[in-house]
Structures are given as structure tokens and as C-alpha cells.
Design a protein around this motif. Structure first.
Motif, PDB file in Angstrom:
ATOM      1  N   ILE A  83       0.843  -1.026  -0.012  1.00 47.42           N
ATOM      2  CA  ILE A  83       0.010  -0.022   0.062  1.00 47.42           C
ATOM      3  C   ILE A  83       1.029   1.269  -0.051  1.00 47.42           C
ATOM      4  O   ILE A  83       1.813   1.220   0.850  1.00 47.42           O
ATOM      5  N   GLY A  84       0.628   2.134  -0.494  1.00 42.79           N
ATOM      6  CA  GLY A  84       1.434   3.276  -0.970  1.00 42.79           C
ATOM      7  C   GLY A  84       0.997   4.459  -0.172  1.00 42.79           C
ATOM      8  O   GLY A  84      -0.295   4.641  -0.463  1.00 42.79           O
ATOM      9  N   ILE A  85       1.678   5.323   0.572  1.00 41.12           N
ATOM     10  CA  ILE A  85       1.164   6.553   0.944  1.00 41.12           C
ATOM     11  C   ILE A  85       1.789   7.470   0.188  1.00 41.12           C
ATOM     12  O   ILE A  85       2.950   7.656   0.048  1.00 41.12           O
ATOM     13  N   LEU A  86       0.808   8.309  -0.643  1.00 43.22           N
ATOM     14  CA  LEU A  86       1.273   9.201  -1.464  1.00 43.22           C
ATOM     15  C   LEU A  86       0.884  10.522  -1.068  1.00 43.22           C
ATOM     16  O   LEU A  86       0.272  10.579   0.000  1.00 43.22           O
ATOM     17  N   GLY A  87       1.183  11.599  -2.028  1.00 46.90           N
ATOM     18  CA  GLY A  87       0.767  13.024  -1.374  1.00 46.90           C
ATOM     19  C   GLY A  87       1.935  13.703  -0.799  1.00 46.90           C
ATOM     20  O   GLY A  87       2.851  13.571  -0.908  1.00 46.90           O
ATOM     21  N   VAL A  88       1.390  14.602  -0.029  1.00 43.86           N
ATOM     22  CA  VAL A  88       2.248  15.709   0.664  1.00 43.86           C
ATOM     23  C   VAL A  88       3.030  14.746   2.050  1.00 43.86           C
ATOM     24  O   VAL A  88       2.207  13.916   2.640  1.00 43.86           O
ATOM     25  N   ARG A  89       3.842  15.131   2.460  1.00 40.62           N
ATOM     26  CA  ARG A  89       4.499  14.620   3.664  1.00 40.62           C
ATOM     27  C   ARG A  89       3.656  14.130   4.847  1.00 40.62           C
ATOM     28  O   ARG A  89       2.457  15.113   4.880  1.00 40.62           O
ATOM     29  N   CYS A  90       3.795  13.251   5.507  1.00 40.82           N
ATOM     30  CA  CYS A  90       2.646  13.186   6.470  1.00 40.82           C
ATOM     31  C   CYS A  90       3.225  13.030   7.949  1.00 40.82           C
ATOM     32  O   CYS A  90       2.272  13.075   8.908  1.00 40.82           O
ATOM     33  N   GLY A  91       4.366  13.096   8.181  1.00 43.37           N
ATOM     34  CA  GLY A  91       5.100  13.080   9.581  1.00 43.37           C
ATOM     35  C   GLY A  91       5.164  11.825   9.987  1.00 43.37           C
ATOM     36  O   GLY A  91       4.256  10.804   9.580  1.00 43.37           O
ATOM     37  N   GLN A  92       6.213  11.555  10.731  1.00 42.08           N
ATOM     38  CA  GLN A  92       6.481  10.012  11.260  1.00 42.08           C
ATOM     39  C   GLN A  92       4.905   9.437  12.085  1.00 42.08           C
ATOM     40  O   GLN A  92       4.853   8.353  11.882  1.00 42.08           O
ATOM     41  N   GLU A  93       4.299  10.337  12.804  1.00 42.23           N
ATOM     42  CA  GLU A  93       3.569   9.776  13.771  1.00 42.23           C
ATOM     43  C   GLU A  93       2.361   9.391  12.864  1.00 42.23           C
ATOM     44  O   GLU A  93       1.874   8.337  13.099  1.00 42.23           O
ATOM     45  N   LEU A  94       2.135  10.026  11.869  1.00 37.57           N
ATOM     46  CA  LEU A  94       0.745   9.498  10.853  1.00 37.57           C
ATOM     47  C   LEU A  94       1.290   8.341  10.172  1.00 37.57           C
ATOM     48  O   LEU A  94       0.371   7.282  10.072  1.00 37.57           O
ATOM     49  N   GLU A  95       2.585   8.290   9.892  1.00 39.99           N
ATOM     50  CA  GLU A  95       2.985   6.960   9.265  1.00 39.99           C
ATOM     51  C   GLU A  95       2.972   5.820  10.189  1.00 39.99           C
ATOM     52  O   GLU A  95       2.511   4.843   9.561  1.00 39.99           O
ATOM     53  N   ASP A  96       3.351   6.009  11.228  1.00 43.13           N
ATOM     54  CA  ASP A  96       3.307   4.992  12.575  1.00 43.13           C
ATOM     55  C   ASP A  96       1.814   4.538  12.458  1.00 43.13           C
ATOM     56  O   ASP A  96       1.589   3.390  12.606  1.00 43.13           O
ATOM     57  N   GLU A  97       0.955   5.455  12.431  1.00 44.49           N
ATOM     58  CA  GLU A  97      -0.420   5.009  12.845  1.00 44.49           C
ATOM     59  C   GLU A  97      -1.045   4.303  11.752  1.00 44.49           C
ATOM     60  O   GLU A  97      -1.695   3.321  11.796  1.00 44.49           O
ATOM     61  N   ILE A  98      -0.699   4.756  10.526  1.00 48.63           N
ATOM     62  CA  ILE A  98      -1.150   3.926   9.134  1.00 48.63           C
ATOM     63  C   ILE A  98      -0.620   2.563   9.251  1.00 48.63           C
ATOM     64  O   ILE A  98      -1.235   1.530   8.927  1.00 48.63           O
ATOM     65  N   ARG A  99       0.627   2.452   9.601  1.00 46.93           N
ATOM     66  CA  ARG A  99       1.488   1.041   9.606  1.00 46.93           C
ATOM     67  C   ARG A  99       0.725   0.171  10.784  1.00 46.93           C
ATOM     68  O   ARG A  99       0.600  -1.171  10.414  1.00 46.93           O
ATOM     69  N   GLU A 100       0.107   0.892  11.960  1.00 44.27           N
ATOM     70  CA  GLU A 100      -0.444  -0.020  13.006  1.00 44.27           C
ATOM     71  C   GLU A 100      -1.902  -0.280  12.469  1.00 44.27           C
ATOM     72  O   GLU A 100      -2.339  -1.491  12.786  1.00 44.27           O
ATOM     73  N   ILE A 102       3.810  -1.461   3.756  1.00 41.93           N
ATOM     74  CA  ILE A 102       3.293   0.051   3.677  1.00 41.93           C
ATOM     75  C   ILE A 102       4.487   0.681   3.043  1.00 41.93           C
ATOM     76  O   ILE A 102       5.660   0.546   3.632  1.00 41.93           O
ATOM     77  N   ARG A 103       4.475   1.546   1.951  1.00 44.70           N
ATOM     78  CA  ARG A 103       5.415   2.131   1.416  1.00 44.70           C
ATOM     79  C   ARG A 103       5.325   3.697   1.480  1.00 44.70           C
ATOM     80  O   ARG A 103       4.287   4.053   0.869  1.00 44.70           O
ATOM     81  N   ASN A 104       5.980   4.436   2.243  1.00 43.65           N
ATOM     82  CA  ASN A 104       5.975   6.127   2.298  1.00 43.65           C
ATOM     83  C   ASN A 104       6.571   6.721   0.930  1.00 43.65           C
ATOM     84  O   ASN A 104       7.738   6.832   0.811  1.00 43.65           O
ATOM     85  N   LEU A 105       5.587   7.276   0.214  1.00 38.12           N
ATOM     86  CA  LEU A 105       6.163   7.677  -1.236  1.00 38.12           C
ATOM     87  C   LEU A 105       5.732   9.215  -1.328  1.00 38.12           C
ATOM     88  O   LEU A 105       5.684   9.875  -2.105  1.00 38.12           O
TER      89      LEU A 105
END
Lengths: 421, 569
Positions: free
Chosen positions: B148-165, B171-174
């Protein structure tokens, strides 16, 4: 409901059923404006009546004949279009006109349905909505630039792709130097070739040169006018200043723009002294807000001496090469590069025009302007000019509380009056 | 923030050149707690990242900072930082966005300018070998397989962690600042003169997977043909319009699930974000028409019930911001009892009270319930039951049950409004929710009723005899309230004002619905379905009849109960 509002409602009702008919009605609105400007009145200076007429006529031509018009962002040099006899359609002017007749909410709702962000500049969203509603047809071509804000770089590529419009983009470098002028001049040459390709009309060097020379004379008339605005004032509603914006950008290079600026110079020389509070204005004038009209219209309480959306690219140039002359206006526009230039030029003009206070209109979504709010206040006040950062939305009156604007504007004017004593 | 490291914000920053000076670096990518200091020097409407970055820099005062001239926010933020004189070394790099042959040449000049200015500032000498070691370091390959790609504008480490959870799988942060890959093969590089070397490097920097600001949507679209890409979580920041517009195009073209998360780059809005992420995860894992994926096996107690041929009961609890609703179903999907109470005193207390009342109505005890599924904002704070499903999926389920021909669900609740497109089995095909703004929600109507001195029930029918078509132009709840007060002062008829307000809500919600490409077969759910005036206005705006039933407000709880039943069936 006033006459303009009623007319706007008719346009909206018509647009829902028959967009083409609504377009014709819009152009009729321009014709009405043209005719009204012919009616003599002592309340409006003759030059402004002429300004209203030429702007309405130009807008009408662009709306009726999309096949003979080019959609442009306000900072594109339009001298090549003037030389080719093509009418530029300024999206900002179209949106301003739509808002003036209160049709903007219908167009804004269209963009909401399309999912566009409400944070994008409302001037751009209104014309997107008008295109989506098929009231505004896709133009023959679109010319745009990164000057002066992100909205151009977001909005124009969006419609270019959506409606498959042939387009040309001019990138203005951040730094202001001769290398940048040459870089932009080269792109302008390509743009002229592009316009010829699309229209099939050859733009001769002589015609282009003549158009650029007219533009230079137009600038000189405007700069000369600024010498008088400290003491004298032209008469007219607050939107009169927008004719200068139009003539200095969209109509630059046309005979009409030159005549308008010559007339304003002649009129202001003859105008009476005016003691209303003098304000220098940065960015768009939210002429739809009653608070602004009441405080600034007809130069009673306060008046605008100069607007940076007009003087931004007005220079007394002796550059012989027409492309470099046009490029210079872009590269050295106060909207290009770092904010220091815009601040310095505002202070210089404020001193020259005997300005008492500076208003920075923080138009919704325009980060280029309001992002430096703190800096403007600091530097202007250090230079001795009280400063008001006025939040609002020039294209969508529903997005701001007019009562709050009235209080801010009124209190600022009262403060400046108080400081006279 | 480590002060001895160069701070940067953009993946086009020439980190390898800084490595040539022996520098270490850190990406500024932190969600802000608040913008109190940034707000004093900037403006509220700057994008969240701009304010957050400014706040971080003003608080932590890095010595060396390299910014990139990628948008108005960055340019203005740079000027504010420069004016404050915080950093010893502050550099703004001009990144070319016109895709021409000169782009690499122009960028190389900027890199050279950075190198010269850093050399002059630090007194350090640029070491070509260190630079080559950095740029010739082959990047680590991505983990293979579906992702699953996270796309768009930067999301911050905290939101990335929440998505991974919350989202299962790889998950790839793109997002814009991430996915940085700059690499050159060492062969032949050592013999290049400095100018040619920097230009080759500039080309490599520009050849990365482009950020949305580069205007290379075609190149970004290549990502979509990757068969391993199974869905996109698209992050946007309020007032960062570049990515909002790209999202429109991706959403229209993608043939895989896409969900938008809009934040203001703060740690707020967690409830709404969580609902969206979980609803997206449910779409991926197939929760919907076919029951709950991954549901636990029937317990011994349930088996015993079935074996004995006895009745079986389940409950669904919808913990909303305004009301807490409970539905109890029997094994035949018959509603045994339902309760709606105001949410007060916390989600768990309200849920316990509502459940207690529902059991009493049904003449049951807590142990008679074979399963409980929770939904709504408060679902994670309720102790009863072990499973939860988002209100998106539950509303879809409930709506399908109430009206099998429904294809578009419009739900207006107290805190949010949603439009959900469903298929013939009640599975979610697409959904959108309002943002944090209260316009178009029950809260908006509540505030306007208060301004007019009405109860919500009175408000529902107050426009019956309207005459003048007043338009409430302000969408913002606060501005609209001022507008209403002003209309009252002008002696406008209250019926006309309420009629205008109903149309204001209808307009907002209809716009929302249009974004899911709605199909005929509309059902309206949520508490506002009881407001006759809004329903009428919405029907006029959309141009079709809405299906509304007595259970409209219970739809979420009903969907949860149906899931509870399916889980053990």
C-alpha cells in the motif's frame, strides 16, 4: 436584492438549463456596463468611465469569441496578443465580474462538486466552476507563468489537462538579474511563435515592437500620475483602481490602455485637492465587500493612492529589444523573488505618494502575500507607515465576515485620522 | 533535533554535496502540537507544514538549514527565518520546475552556489571522495510483493506509524519528502571535472520519483501500473493545494482503493483520521457484504445456543459525538430493541447505559448476548464487546439492510457528514467525509437553532411557510451564525432564514455526495434525517427522492449488529 444581484440570479437560473444562453447573458452584462459608462455623471472621473468601457468591452469580446481569445494569467505580457489582435481573457477579471453580479456561488459550488479544495484562490475556483458549468468555454489557448503565486501553477495545468487546451508556460527565475531577463526573453520568443502557430497569424516584429512601445508609454503615464496622487484624487467607486490593473497587465500594449492612462494623468492634474486618508494598497482590492466600498469609495473617508498590483511591473524602460523589455517587467515585478523588493518598492511609493498608512490585503489562499504578514508589518512600521493586515477573500465574499472587515478598516482609518492631530 | 546536523525539508536537497563536507543531516518531518510561536510571525492560513516547520525552527534553533524554493509557503517561511536571524547557515535553493534541457544545468549552478557558500561559511573543504562515496552508495531495494502506498504530501512520522499500525501488510511511504533515491555508478565519475560531475549529479537528483510539485504527473502515474500496488492512502495538508488537485486526478483514474487523509499537520483530528484509515483497511480486507474478515471463530457459548435450538441475540453499539445508539437483533435479523441516548459523560458510560436500556426493553440480560460489535467515534473506548468496525462500513451494511436497492448513502451526523457509494451487496465502493469544519453537519444546525432560539424539533418544520428565498452565503459556521443574527436584526421572517439554512446544509452535503460519483437509489441516515426541512432541501438540490425510514438514526448501530450476527453465523 439589488439590480446586479437580480441579474446574477437570472444568469444562474439560465446556466442550470442552458449554459450557452447564460454566456450570452454574461456578455450582455458587459454591454450594459459599457453603455452605463457612457452616461455622464459628476461622481466619476471621465478617465474611469473610459476605463470601465474598455474593460467591459474587452471582457465581452473574450466571452463571446473564445476562438479569438487567449486565456491568460494576469502576469503574462499581453503585448504579443495585442499585436496579433487576440483578446486576452483574464481569469481574474472574469471571476471578479461574476462575483460582481453575485453569480460566483453557483460556480464555486460546481468546483465543490468536482472536489476542488476550498483553500485554492477563489478567483481561480470561480473560473474553474464557470468552465465546469460550461458557461465559460475552453479558449483557443492558454498562456501562464509561475509569477506571482502557486495558484497559477496549480490551477492552469488542471484546466489545461481537463479541457485539452494548447498552452504555453513561462518560468520566471527567482533571482532578479540580467541572466534571468535573457532566460525569460528567450521563452517569450517561443511564446510568440506558439501564438502564431495556434492562430495561424504571423506576428511581425514591427507590430510587436510598436505594441511594446505603447506599453512603455502606458507605464510612463502611470508613473507620472503617481506624482499627483498625494494631493489630488480622481473620483469613482473603489473598483475604479481595477481599470488600472487591467490596463497595466491584460490590455498592456493596446491603444486603449495607453489612452486610458493618458486620460488618468490629464484628469488627475485637473482634479481637486482631496484630504481623505491616503492608503497604499498591497494585493487585490476586495471591491465586493460593502465595508471596503463604504470606506474607500468616492474618496470621502479614505482613498487609495497606489496599488502594488498596478505598479508591480511599471518601469520607465529604455530597453530596445522588445522581448527583453517584456521580460524585464516580469523578472523585476515586485511579486517575483524574495519579499524585500516588494517591501522596498512599497515604501518608496508610499513616500512618493505621501501615503499615511499601508493596507496588505491577505487574500484567502494567497500564501505568497500573507505568508510574510509579520515582515510587512515590521518593515513598514519601521519606515513610519502604520500597517493593517486585512484578512478576507476577494473572489468569494461569503468566505469572510464583512462586519469584522468594516471594524478593522474603519478603526485603521480613524487611527490614521487621529495621528494627523 | 540534533544541532550538529544540517536540517532539510525536501528530497531534492543535495545531501551528497553536504556529505562531501562530512556533514550529517536530518529531515524536518514532525507534526506540531501547536503553532503558537509560528502564528505570531506568520499567518493562520499558511499550510500546516509551513507553520509546523517554522515552529520547530523557532523552538529548536538549528544552526544549519537548507530549504528549497518549491512553493509560496517555503519562500515566505525562509524569509521569516532569515529575518529572525536564527540559523548560522541558511540557504534557499531554487529548484527548476520547467522540464527543459536546461533544468539540470540550472540545478547544477544552484548546487555549486550551495557548495561555495557552505565552504565560505564553514571553512571546511569539499572532499570529492566523500561526495562520491555518498552518491555511489546503492540504495537499499524495497521489500518485494504487494504493498500500500502513502502518496501525496509529507505526513509526518506519527501519522505514518499510525497507518502502519492500522493497515495490514507492506506500507511504502512515497510522500513528497520521502522515497529519496539518488544514485550514480562510480565508473567514469572520478575523471570528470567538477562542473561535469555536479551536472551529472543534478541529473540524478532530478530523475528521482518526482514529488507532486514537479508537475510530472505522467511520471508519477507510472507508479499505478505497478501490479504490486494494491491501494493508495493519499495525504494532503490543508492549504497545500498542489496535492489536493493531484488527488482529484488520481481518484478519478485509479482502479484500486484510494482514500484521502487531510490534516493540518498537527496531532489533532485523530478520531476522523482513524475512521478513514480503518475504513480503508476494511475495504482492502473485504469487510462488507461478506462479513468480517478475520473474525474470530464462534465461541463455545454460541455453539451451545445453536445446538440447543435456542434464540440468539447480538448487539451493535454506535458511539457518536451526539448520541449513542444500540440495536439488539435476534438470529433472524429481527430488531428486538433499540435505544438512542445522548452521549454524555464519556463514550463508555453512555454505551453501558444505552446497552442496559436496550437489554431491559428486550427483556434480556447481558449474558444473553452472543456477540457485540462497536462502531462510531467512541468505539475504541467502549469496554463491552471485542470487535469494532468503522461507521462507514456499518452505515453501508445497515443501509443495504434497510433498503436493498440503495446505492448511495448520505449520512449526516452530529460531528460529520459522509457520502458512501455501495454495491448491490452493501459493500463500500467509495466514500468521502467532510473535513473538520462543522458546515453541513448536525452541529451546524444545532448552533443555528440556538441562535434562533429553537429546539431541533422546532427547527425541523420551521421553514414550512417560507416565502422569500434567502441564501445563507457563509459556509463557515461562525460566519453563518453572524449572518443569521444580522438577518434577524433586519426583521427577516424566521421561516425564510431556516429555509436558507436548510439549503446551505443541503448544498454542502450534495457537493460531498457528488464526489463519490453517486448512483440513483439514495438513502439518508443519521440524526439529521429526522429534519424534514433539510431532507426536502436535499431532495431539491440532488433532484431525486431520498429513502428515509424510522431506523435512519440507528443505521450505524444496525450495521454493527448485523456484523455481530454474521461473525457468529
Amino acid at each position: 436584492m439589488d439590480q446586479a444581484e437580480k441579474f446574477g440570479q437570472i444568469i444562474v437560473d439560465t446556466a442550470r438549463k442552458n449554459p450557452k444562453k447564460a454566456r450570452k447573458l454574461l456578455s450582455m452584462g458587459c454591454t450594459i456596463n459599457e453603455l452605463m459608462s457612457l452616461m455622464p455623471t459628476s461622481k466619476v472621473s471621465p478617465c474611469h468611465r473610459y476605463g470601465s468601457r474598455i474593460v467591459s468591452h474587452s471582457l465581452k469580446q473574450a466571452i463571446i469569441h473564445p476562438d479569438k481569445s487567449a486565456m491568460v494569467s494576469i502576469f503574462i505580457p499581453c503585448e504579443p496578443l495585442a499585436a496579433a489582435g487576440i483578446t486576452p481573457l483574464s481569469v481574474e477579471a472574469f471571476s471578479g465580474f461574476s462575483s460582481g453580479i453575485h453569480a460566483e456561488q453557483y460556480f464555486l459550488n460546481k468546483t465543490k462538486e468536482d472536489g476542488e479544495p476550498e483553500t485554492l484562490c477563489s478567483f481561480h475556483r470561480v473560473f474553474h466552476g464557470a468552465m465546469s458549468a460550461e458557461v465559460l468555454p475552453p479558449p483557443k489557448m492558454l498562456l501562464y507563468t509561475n509569477l506571482a503565486c502557486d495558484a497559477n501553477m496549480i490551477s492552469f495545468p488542471y484546466v489545461i489537462e481537463k479541457y485539452k487546451i494548447p498552452s504555453f508556460f513561462i518560468e520566471v527565475p527567482y533571482e532578479r538579474n540580467h541572466e534571468a531577463v535573457r532566460y525569460v526573453a528567450e521563452q517569450l520568443k517561443e511564446m510568440v511563435a506558439f501564438i502564431s502557430d495556434i492562430t495561424g497569424a504571423k506576428i511581425s516584429e514591427d507590430e510587436l515592437r510598436e505594441s511594446v512601445e505603447r506599453g512603455k508609454r502606458t507605464s510612463r503615464y502611470y508613473l507620472e500620475r503617481l506624482k499627483y496622487v498625494g494631493e489630488h484624487a480622481l473620483k469613482g467607486p473603489v473598483e475604479s483602481e481595477l481599470y488600472a490593473v487591467y490596463s497595466g497587465h491584460i490590455m498592456m500594449g493596446t491603444k486603449e490602455a495607453e489612452i486610458y492612462n493618458r486620460k488618468t494623468l490629464n484628469d488627475i492634474k485637473k482634479a481637486a485637492n482631496n484630504d481623505a486618508v491616503r492608503l497604499l494598497w498591497l494585493h487585490m482590492i476586495p471591491f465586493l465587500q460593502p465595508s471596503i466600498c463604504q470606506n474607500l469609495g468616492y474618496s470621502t473617508k479614505a482613498r487609495i493612492t497606489a496599488v502594488d498590483l498596478v505598479y508591480d511591473s511599471m518601469f520607465d524602460l529604455d530597453l530596445a529589444d522588445p522581448y527583453e523589455a517584456m521580460a524585464y517587467r516580469m523578472v523585476y515585478s515586485v511579486y517575483n523573488g524574495n519579499i524585500d523588493w516588494r517591501i522596498e518598492r512599497a515604501i518608496e511609493l508610499a513616500k512618493q505618494t505621501n501615503t499615511e498608512g499601508i493596507v496588505v490585503f491577505a487574500h484567502w489562499g494567497c500564501k505568497s502575500t500573507f505568508g510574510a504578514s509579520g515582515l510587512y508589518t515590521k518593515r513598514f512600521e519601521e519606515a513610519g507607515f502604520p500597517t493593517l493586515i486585512l484578512n478576507g477573500d476577494g473572489g468569494d465574499p461569503s468566505n469572510c465576515a464583512d462586519g469584522q472587515m468594516a471594524t478593522r478598516m474603519g478603526a485603521f482609518i480613524e487611527m490614521l485620522e487621529e495621528q494627523r492631530h | 533535533m540534533e544541532k550538529n546536523k544540517v536540517q532539510y525539508v525536501c528530497k531534492y536537497t543535495p545531501l551528497e554535496i553536504l556529505a562531501g563536507f562530512g556533514c550529517e543531516f536530518d529531515l524536518i518531518d514532525k507534526l506540531a502540537d501547536d503553532y503558537d510561536i509560528a502564528g505570531q510571525l506568520s499567518h493562520d492560513n499558511l499550510c500546516g507544514f509551513g507553520k509546523s516547520m517554522l515552529q520547530t525552527v523557532l523552538q529548536e534553533k538549528p544552526e544549519e538549514l537548507v530549504l528549497v524554493n518549491c512553493c509560496d509557503t517555503m519562500r515566505r517561511t525562509y524569509e521569516v527565518i532569515r529575518e529572525e536571524g536564527i540559523c548560522k547557515f541558511l540557504f534557499l535553493m531554487d529548484l527548476p520546475h520547467r522540464q527543459s534541457c536546461c533544468a539540470a544545468e540550472k540545478l547544477a549552478k544552484e548546487f555549486k552556489r550551495l557548495k561555495d557558500e557552505y565552504e565560505a561559511y564553514s571553512g571546511k573543504r569539499f572532499d570529492k571522495n566523500k561526495f562520491l562515496d555518498a552518491v555511489c552508495n546503492d540504495p537499499k531495494p524495497e521489500k518485494e510483493g504487494a504493498y500500500i502506498g502513502i502518496l501525496g504530501v509529507r505526513c509526518g512520522q506519527e501519522l505514518e506509524d499510525e497507518i502502519r499500525e492500522l493497515v495490514p501488510g507492506n506500507i511504502r511511504n512515497l510522500t513528497c519528502a520521502r522515497n529519496r533515491k539518488v544514485y550514480l555508478s562510480r565508473r567514469g565519475l572520478e575523471n570528470l571535472d567538477e562542473y561535469a560531475l555536479v551536472e551529472a549529479y543534478a541529473r540524478a537528483v532530478l530523475e528521482q520519483f518526482p514529488c507532486g510539485r514537479m508537475g510530472l504527473l505522467e511520471k508519477r502515474r507510472e507508479l499505478f501500473s505497478d501490479p504490486n500496488l494494491k491501494g493508495i492512502i493519499y495525504h494532503t495538508i490543508k492549504f497545500c493545494d498542489y496535492y489536493e488537485m493531484e488527488y482529484l486526478k488520481i481518484k478519478a483514474e485509479a482502479d484500486f482503493p484510494v482514500v484521502k487523509l487531510e490534516t493540518d499537520y498537527t496531532k489533532q483530528s485523530e478520531g476522523q483520521l482513524k475512521t478513514r484509515i480503518e475504513a480503508f483497511a476494511e475495504t482492502l480486507t473485504g469487510v462488507g457484504a461478506d462479513g468480517m474478515a478475520g473474525a474470530s471463530a464462534p465461541t463455545e457459548k454460541i455453539k451451545a445456543h445453536k445446538a440447543a435450538g435456542g434464540h440468539m441475540f447480538v448487539a451493535g453499539i454506535d458511539s457518536g459525538s451526539t448520541s449513542t445508539d444500540v440495536v439488539i437483533l435476534d438470529e433472524n435479523k429481527k430488531i428486538e430493541a433499540s435505544v438512542i441516548i445522548p452521549t454524555g459523560g464519556g463514550a463508555n458510560i453512555s454505551a453501558e447505559e444505552a446497552l442496559h436500556q436496550a437489554l431491559e426493553k428486550a427483556g434480556l440480560k447481558a449474558e444473553d448476548l452472543s456477540n457485540i460489535v462497536k462502531t462510531g467515534y467512541g468505539r475504541d473506548y467502549i469496554e463491552a464487546g471485542s470487535n469494532s468496525v468503522t461507521e462507514i462500513t456499518c452505515h453501508a451494511k445497515g443501509a443495504h439492510f434497510l433498503c436493498p436497492s440503495a446505492r448511495t448513502v448520505i449520512d449526516i451526523g452530529g460531528q460529520d457528514s459522509k457520502a458512501i457509494k455501495i454495491d448491490e451487496n452493501g459493500a463500500v465502493l467509495n466514500f468521502v467525509m467532510n473535513d473538520k469544519c462543522a458546515a453541513g453537519t448536525g452541529r451546524f444546525l444545532e448552533m443555528m437553532a440556538r441562535a434562533l432560539g429553537f429546539t431541533l424539533d422546532e427547527m425541523s418544520t420551521a421553514d414550512e411557510n417560507w416565502k422569500e428565498d434567502i441564501r445563507i452565503s457563509s459556509m463557515c459556521t461562525v460566519f453563518a451564525e453572524s449572518e443569521v443574527v444580522s438577518l434577524v436584526a433586519q426583521n427577516k421572517d424566521v421561516a425564510d432564514i431556516v429555509h436558507g439554512l436548510n439549503h446551505s446544509v443541503a448544498s454542502k452535503v450534495a457537493s460531498l455526495a457528488k464526489r463519490v460519483s453517486p448512483e440513483e437509489g439514495y438513502i439518508m441516515t443519521g440524526g439529521v434525517a429526522n429534519n424534514q426541512g433539510v431532507v426536502k432541501a436535499l431532495e431539491e438540490t440532488i433532484g431525486t427522492k431520498l429513502f428515509i425510514c424510522d431506523e435512519a438514526q440507528l443505521c450505524g448501530a444496525l450495521g454493527a449488529a448485523l456484523f455481530a450476527l454474521e461473525q457468529i453465523a
